[in-house]
Motif scaffolding. Structure first.
Motif, PDB file in Angstrom:
ATOM      1  N   LYS A   8     -17.859 -52.875   6.372  1.00  0.00           N
ATOM      2  CA  LYS A   8     -16.500 -53.103   5.862  1.00  0.00           C
ATOM      3  C   LYS A   8     -16.155 -52.147   4.728  1.00  0.00           C
TER       4      LYS A   8
ATOM      5  N   HIS B 105     -24.749 -57.819   7.248  1.00  0.00           N
ATOM      6  CA  HIS B 105     -23.979 -57.782   8.500  1.00  0.00           C
ATOM      7  C   HIS B 105     -22.595 -57.146   8.362  1.00  0.00           C
ATOM      8  N   ASP B 106     -21.962 -57.320   7.199  1.00  0.00           N
ATOM      9  CA  ASP B 106     -20.603 -56.780   7.037  1.00  0.00           C
ATOM     10  C   ASP B 106     -20.546 -55.509   6.208  1.00  0.00           C
TER      11      ASP B 106
ATOM     12  N   HIS C   9     -16.220 -52.246  11.976  1.00  0.00           N
ATOM     13  CA  HIS C   9     -17.241 -52.460  10.937  1.00  0.00           C
ATOM     14  C   HIS C   9     -18.673 -52.683  11.454  1.00  0.00           C
TER      15      HIS C   9
ATOM     16  N   HIS D  86     -23.015 -58.978  15.652  1.00  0.00           N
ATOM     17  CA  HIS D  86     -22.664 -60.318  15.142  1.00  0.00           C
ATOM     18  C   HIS D  86     -21.248 -60.761  15.514  1.00  0.00           C
ATOM     19  N   HIS D  87     -20.457 -59.868  16.137  1.00  0.00           N
ATOM     20  CA  HIS D  87     -19.124 -60.281  16.600  1.00  0.00           C
ATOM     21  C   HIS D  87     -19.014 -60.296  18.124  1.00  0.00           C
TER      22      HIS D  87
ATOM     23  N   ASP E 172     -22.132 -67.253  10.657  1.00  0.00           N
ATOM     24  CA  ASP E 172     -21.103 -66.432   9.986  1.00  0.00           C
ATOM     25  C   ASP E 172     -19.743 -67.129  10.098  1.00  0.00           C
TER      26      ASP E 172
END
Ligand SMILES: [Fe+2]
Length: 318
Positions: free
Chosen positions: A191, A187-188, A216, A240-241, A269
């Motif tokens: 970054k 998911h990240d 990201h 996811h954000h 998360d």
């Protein structure tokens, strides 16, 4: 790099087994033979052959049953299976197809027919292996990014496990659970495009720095998009954000426009971030983390149903 494919043949008829073994060895493949269901089962797990040829009738465990097992486990499901059937009646073929068999051949078989099917299934297997190794590179990259920051170590694995716990509890399909696992790890990954000085900044971020962080999910989606095998995790990486009230990023989606898998990921998360040490604060106790999540869910950020299910699961599991 071109290693010879290994083919496992399982048949309790030893004469048939020898004939098949010779036929396939003559094509330059490695061959392993088994003559009963139980030992075949064990060999598939330890050997992970490139293709399995199963006689349907074997003492102990039937070929169809073994096939079903192969196709239900993530570590073996991409191994192609050819089922040898003694009769030509339709119900038996239907059963072989239902068990997930990729192909079936009637006994007595024609060598050319069997060899053609073996060749084409091995080609598919080789392509899948290639995709898997590309996927391996992306996963290694995700872990390398995580390892740069001592505060987030283990985060992706924990998030994956939490997400799976919720997915399993909600009765999601195996494909969705697989997406949750991969999405948790990846998911990240975007970054990688965010400078370390911003990621590891102990103090408050400026608006400009936040805007860079907010890129990201989009970057991560772009990195993973070319890979078919992780396509199902893309919506998790991108969303996811997002928040239920539309105040998240990058698309400001709201409510159920945010996919279920992404809504699950958002909750687990944040939970893991709150209960882990960070550069700017120590880990919070579970109760405190849930009181923050509850407050944020009341504000309209998180899916309340998912949060309450997760709370039940994690308070039992920890
Ligand atoms: Fe993120």
């Amino acid at each position: 790099m071109n290693k010879k494919p290994t083919i496992l043949i399982a048949d309790d008829d030893l004469n048939a087994l020898r004939v098949l073994e010779k036929l396939i060895l003559d094509q330059g493949y490695n061959v392993v033979t088994e003559s009963n269901g139980q030992s075949t089962r064990e060999k598939i797990i330890t050997l992970k052959p490139d293709l399995v040829i199963l006689d349907n009738y074997m003492p102990g465990v039937s070929g169809n049953e073994i096939c079903r097992e192969i196709k239900s486990k993530p570590e073996t499901r991409l191994i192609p299976v050819i089922t040898l059937t003694g009769y030509t009646e339709t119900p038996e073929k239907v059963e072989a197809i239902e068990s997930g068999s990729d192909d079936f051949v009637n006994k007595p078989f024609k060598a050319i027919e069997l060899l053609t099917r073996i060749r084409s299934l091995l080609k598919v297997k080789a392509l899948n292996d290639e995709l898997d190794s590309a996927e391996g590179v992306i996963f290694a990259l995700a872990r390398a990014i995580e390892a740069k920051d001592s505060y987030t170590q283990g985060h992706t694995e924990r998030v994956s496990q939490f997400a799976l716990l919720v997915g399993h509890h909600l009765g999601l399909s195996l494909d969705d659970q697989n997406a949750l696992y991969k999405g948790g790890i990846l998911h990240d990954i975007g970054k990688i495009a965010v400078p370390d000085a911003i990621l590891n900044k102990p103090g408050r971020l400026t608006e400009e720095e936040f805007n860079i962080i907010r890129t990201h999910p989009d970057r991560g989606e772009k990195i993973c998009k070319p890979l078919n095998s992780i396509r199902s995790a893309l919506e998790i990486i991108r969303h996811h954000h997002e928040r239920m009230d539309g105040s998240g990023y990058p698309d400001r989606f709201s409510g159920e426009k945010i996919g279920l898998l992404a809504r699950i990921m958002a909750v687990v998360d944040i939970y893991d971030a709150l209960t882990s040490n960070r550069a700017y604060r120590p880990a919070l106790p579970q109760e405190k983390a849930f009181s923050i999540l509850d407050m944020e869910a009341d504000k309209g950020w998180w899916d309340k149903n998912i949060l309450s299910e997760f709370k039940k699961l994690v308070t039992v599991a920890v």
